[in-house]
Design a protein around this motif. Structure first.
Motif, PDB file in Angstrom:
ATOM      1  N   GLN A 188       4.369  -0.361 -12.779  1.00 17.34           N
ATOM      2  CA  GLN A 188       3.955  -1.602 -12.131  1.00 17.34           C
ATOM      3  C   GLN A 188       5.167  -2.382 -11.617  1.00 17.34           C
ATOM      4  O   GLN A 188       5.168  -2.887 -10.479  1.00 17.34           O
ATOM      5  N   GLN A 189       6.205  -2.450 -12.412  1.00 23.15           N
ATOM      6  CA  GLN A 189       7.405  -3.167 -11.996  1.00 23.15           C
ATOM      7  C   GLN A 189       8.099  -2.467 -10.838  1.00 23.15           C
ATOM      8  O   GLN A 189       8.611  -3.117  -9.914  1.00 23.15           O
ATOM      9  N   ARG A 190       8.097  -1.128 -10.861  1.00 23.19           N
ATOM     10  CA  ARG A 190       8.704  -0.361  -9.772  1.00 23.19           C
ATOM     11  C   ARG A 190       7.966  -0.604  -8.457  1.00 23.19           C
ATOM     12  O   ARG A 190       8.577  -0.731  -7.388  1.00 23.19           O
ATOM     13  N   ILE A 191       6.644  -0.680  -8.522  1.00 24.71           N
ATOM     14  CA  ILE A 191       5.841  -0.950  -7.330  1.00 24.71           C
ATOM     15  C   ILE A 191       6.166  -2.331  -6.769  1.00 24.71           C
ATOM     16  O   ILE A 191       6.315  -2.505  -5.553  1.00 24.71           O
ATOM     17  N   GLU A 192       6.302  -3.320  -7.641  1.00 23.14           N
ATOM     18  CA  GLU A 192       6.589  -4.674  -7.188  1.00 23.14           C
ATOM     19  C   GLU A 192       7.973  -4.766  -6.554  1.00 23.14           C
ATOM     20  O   GLU A 192       8.149  -5.441  -5.527  1.00 23.14           O
TER      21      GLU A 192
ATOM     22  N   ILE B  14       0.839  -1.207   0.000  1.00 20.62           N
ATOM     23  CA  ILE B  14       0.000   0.000   0.000  1.00 20.62           C
ATOM     24  C   ILE B  14       0.870   1.252   0.000  1.00 20.62           C
ATOM     25  O   ILE B  14       0.586   2.219  -0.724  1.00 20.62           O
ATOM     26  N   ALA B  15       1.932   1.237   0.791  1.00 18.42           N
ATOM     27  CA  ALA B  15       2.848   2.384   0.798  1.00 18.42           C
ATOM     28  C   ALA B  15       3.442   2.610  -0.588  1.00 18.42           C
ATOM     29  O   ALA B  15       3.568   3.760  -1.048  1.00 18.42           O
ATOM     30  N   ALA B  16       3.800   1.517  -1.263  1.00 12.89           N
ATOM     31  CA  ALA B  16       4.355   1.636  -2.617  1.00 12.89           C
ATOM     32  C   ALA B  16       3.316   2.186  -3.586  1.00 12.89           C
ATOM     33  O   ALA B  16       3.627   3.025  -4.450  1.00 12.89           O
ATOM     34  N   LEU B  17       2.078   1.741  -3.465  1.00 14.97           N
ATOM     35  CA  LEU B  17       0.999   2.237  -4.327  1.00 14.97           C
ATOM     36  C   LEU B  17       0.734   3.714  -4.076  1.00 14.97           C
ATOM     37  O   LEU B  17       0.569   4.492  -5.025  1.00 14.97           O
ATOM     38  N   VAL B  18       0.686   4.098  -2.811  1.00 17.95           N
ATOM     39  CA  VAL B  18       0.449   5.501  -2.478  1.00 17.95           C
ATOM     40  C   VAL B  18       1.569   6.367  -3.047  1.00 17.95           C
ATOM     41  O   VAL B  18       1.321   7.442  -3.622  1.00 17.95           O
ATOM     42  N   GLY B  19       2.803   5.895  -2.918  1.00 20.17           N
ATOM     43  CA  GLY B  19       3.937   6.650  -3.441  1.00 20.17           C
ATOM     44  C   GLY B  19       3.884   6.817  -4.945  1.00 20.17           C
ATOM     45  O   GLY B  19       4.347   7.832  -5.486  1.00 20.17           O
ATOM     46  N   ALA B  20       3.312   5.836  -5.624  1.00 22.85           N
ATOM     47  CA  ALA B  20       3.193   5.897  -7.083  1.00 22.85           C
ATOM     48  C   ALA B  20       1.892   6.554  -7.529  1.00 22.85           C
ATOM     49  O   ALA B  20       1.618   6.624  -8.724  1.00 22.85           O
ATOM     50  N   ARG B  21       1.079   7.003  -6.575  1.00 20.74           N
ATOM     51  CA  ARG B  21      -0.227   7.624  -6.832  1.00 20.74           C
ATOM     52  C   ARG B  21      -1.169   6.680  -7.590  1.00 20.74           C
ATOM     53  O   ARG B  21      -1.874   7.073  -8.499  1.00 20.74           O
TER      54      ARG B  21
END
Length: 275
Positions: free
Chosen positions: A232-236, A165-172
């Motif tokens: 997507q890859q950056r989030i993963e 979730i933190a990664a998703l929030v950071g990527a908006r």
């Protein structure tokens, strides 16, 4: 350690999924009086947070549609204490895991060792910024090895989810957008047909897809652009990085042993489809 985090996700996720896919947990929650699958889901998963409002559950779970948590929280706790739902979830999940593994594997000393090492990792990470993980850390670790393995794996799952979730929030990337990303990453097209979002109003899905197109993350064909795929890859990658801290509690030898102990357990659970 990111490789370790990804490998542990692969090994532990099927164990966690028995909660959602096998029948025993559903039966235990229904026996308490939960009327629907989703009443039991929200009541039991959110229960470690305490009797918080629906808005808090919505924020912590992140990926559910607006208003979905409010359909179940706090009404699911009106006559059923959160503690009872927690206990039912654990009982049902452990029962399904024990059934899938069979007596020989469930009672094997290797499973006991896997449960102990998983619990050591699951109880060894900082809780700051990890709402769902912190909630589960307040619960006692079961003494039964099968229940302990499931409980510890689920703690690590919530730790990973908090980081994701933190990664998703950071990527908006919002909750519904995250489901679109997941669908496209799995090769599901159109993404709107994905099981987690296909029931949403068409205008809501159109707005989400339109927003992703405007940001250059999805093309006119409804598939990832190069920028979308990179995001997507950056989030993963970041999710794996953020999921690594629990495994610092284990020595390299313990990590190797844990992988070895888990492999036959997970292979059996995967063969059964976690159900």
């Amino acid at each position: 350690m990111t490789h370790t985090a990804r490998r542990m996700y692969e090994l532990l996720e099927p164990i966690c999924l028995v909660t959602f896919l096998a029948e025993e947990c559903n039966r235990e929650l229904a026996a308490l009086g939960h009327r629907t699958y989703w009443d039991g889901y929200f009541a039991s998963r959110a229960a470690p947070l305490g009797r918080v409002p629906a808005q808090v559950v919505h924020a912590a779970f992140y990926s559910f549609a607006d208003g979905e948590a409010a359909r179940h929280i706090p009404s699911a706790w009106a006559t059923i204490p959160p503690e009872a739902s927690i206990a039912a979830r654990e009982r049902g999940s452990a029962a399904s895991l024990r059934r899938i593994l069979g007596a020989e594997l469930a009672e094997d000393p290797g499973l006991v060792r896997a449960a102990d090492l998983t619990a050591k990792a699951a109880t060894g990470a900082p809780t700051e910024g990890r709402v769902m993980y912190a909630g589960m850390r307040t619960l006692p670790v079961p003494s039964d090895p099968v229940a302990r393995l499931w409980h510890s794996a689920t703690m690590l799952r919530e730790h990973r989810c908090d980081g994701h979730i933190a990664a998703l929030v950071g990527a908006r990337i919002g909750g519904t957008e995250a489901h679109v990303f997941s669908a496209l990453a799995q090769g599901i097209h159109p993404a709107e047909s994905f099981g987690r979002i296909h029931h949403l109003p068409k205008e809501r899905l159109a707005a989400v897809m339109g927003g992703l197109r405007e940001r250059g993350l999805v093309g006119a064909d409804g598939r990832f652009t190069s920028a979308g795929r990179e995001t997507q890859q950056r989030i993963e990658v970041l999710t794996d990085q953020l999921a690594a801290p629990p495994y610092d509690a284990l020595s390299p030898a313990e990590l190797d042993e844990l992988v070895t102990r888990l492999e036959p357990i997970t292979a059996t659970v995967v063969a059964a489809g976690s159900q």
